[in-house]
Scaffold this active site. Structure first.
Site, mmCIF file in Angstrom:
data_model
loop_
_atom_site.group_PDB
_atom_site.id
_atom_site.type_symbol
_atom_site.label_atom_id
_atom_site.label_comp_id
_atom_site.label_asym_id
_atom_site.label_seq_id
_atom_site.Cartn_x
_atom_site.Cartn_y
_atom_site.Cartn_z
ATOM 1 N N HIS A 297 0.825 -1.218 0.083
ATOM 2 C CA HIS A 297 0.223 0.050 0.239
ATOM 3 C C HIS A 297 0.906 1.216 0.044
ATOM 4 O O HIS A 297 1.852 1.269 0.392
ATOM 5 C CB HIS A 297 -0.800 -0.160 1.093
ATOM 6 C CG HIS A 297 -0.187 -0.127 2.661
ATOM 7 N ND1 HIS A 297 0.146 -1.333 3.204
ATOM 8 C CD2 HIS A 297 -0.006 0.731 3.505
ATOM 9 C CE1 HIS A 297 0.795 -1.273 4.097
ATOM 10 N NE2 HIS A 297 0.716 -0.148 4.414
ATOM 11 N N HIS B 114 1.060 5.394 0.822
ATOM 12 C CA HIS B 114 0.545 6.667 1.677
ATOM 13 C C HIS B 114 0.589 7.973 1.046
ATOM 14 O O HIS B 114 1.583 8.306 0.373
ATOM 15 C CB HIS B 114 1.162 6.741 2.920
ATOM 16 C CG HIS B 114 1.411 5.675 3.726
ATOM 17 N ND1 HIS B 114 0.537 5.339 4.878
ATOM 18 C CD2 HIS B 114 1.965 4.438 3.748
ATOM 19 C CE1 HIS B 114 0.843 4.035 5.540
ATOM 20 N NE2 HIS B 114 1.484 3.661 4.815
#
Length: 221
Positions: free
Chosen positions: A165, A167
């Site tokens: 993932h 940010h």
């Protein structure tokens, strides 16, 4: 008072919320990754602790937080952005230039479950990562009015959870951007032009001395 309620909470979530114990820097060599860290990551994956991510990706959970659904990834409002207008009750036009954008925090989650962390990135992942970087910034500017040059786009290593993932934060929001943890996506894209860059290099990061991984790294062979 700001109160966060998580139920049921995992041991990892509880540990993360407790006062921080001593921290140590770890220099993780490729060999150390192969013999200790990668097996630890696989144990976490095999435990089923990441099932919630599939629910977020397929839209059965947190659908109201979805900003972009791309064939390779989704972009969501991160739960750490607590000042965000309630996505269930406030229309999106209210979100644009809302006072809370100073604390902007969004999260892109890839749909390919084989990428657990930064270490798994290879040259063929460049198009996916570029799409996250460019479309993520474009989407955030369209929804919130925050231009791309005011966004920090980065990856954690070690990450909070082992499903890759990315940010997105406003530059004023410094949560999670410590130099020993954050890796800018713009730098990652350049590094991936080199053969097996993240498979061959040592990576330095900090760990809590109470963490399971820290104990494994210090265990005698």
């Amino acid at each position: 008072f700001k109160v966060e309620l998580i139920s049921p909470a995992s041991d990892k979530q509880i540990q993360r919320s407790l006062p921080a114990p001593d921290m140590r820097l770890i220099e993780e060599t490729p060999e150390l990754y192969k013999t200790v860290v990668r097996p630890y990551i696989q144990t976490n994956i095999d435990s089923g602790s990441l099932a919630w991510i599939l629910n977020v990706i397929n839209g059965t959970k947190e659908r109201e937080r979805l900003l972009l659904d791309h064939p390779d990834f989704i972009l969501n409002i991160d739960t750490k952005w607590r000042s965000h207008p309630n996505p269930l009750t406030k229309p999106r036009e209210v979100w644009h230039n809302h006072a809370s954008v100073q604390e902007l925090y969004c999260l892109a989650i890839v749909k390919d479950g084989s990428i657990a962390s930064l270490r798994d990135l290879k040259h063929h992942h460049i198009p996916m990562l570029k799409a996250i970087y460019e479309l993520g910034k474009k989407t955030i500017e369209g929804v919130y009015g925050v231009p791309g040059n005011q966004l920090r786009v980065f990856v954690h290593y070690q990450p909070q959870f082992y499903h890759f993932h990315v940010h997105f934060t406003r530059l004023e929001n410094e949560i999670g951007c410590q130099v020993e943890r954050g890796h800018l996506v713009s730098d990652i894209l350049q590094n991936l032009e080199l053969p097996d860059f993240y498979a061959k290099r040592s990576i330095t990061y900090k760990l809590k001395t109470s963490s399971e991984l820290y104990k494994l790294l210090l265990a005698p062979n």
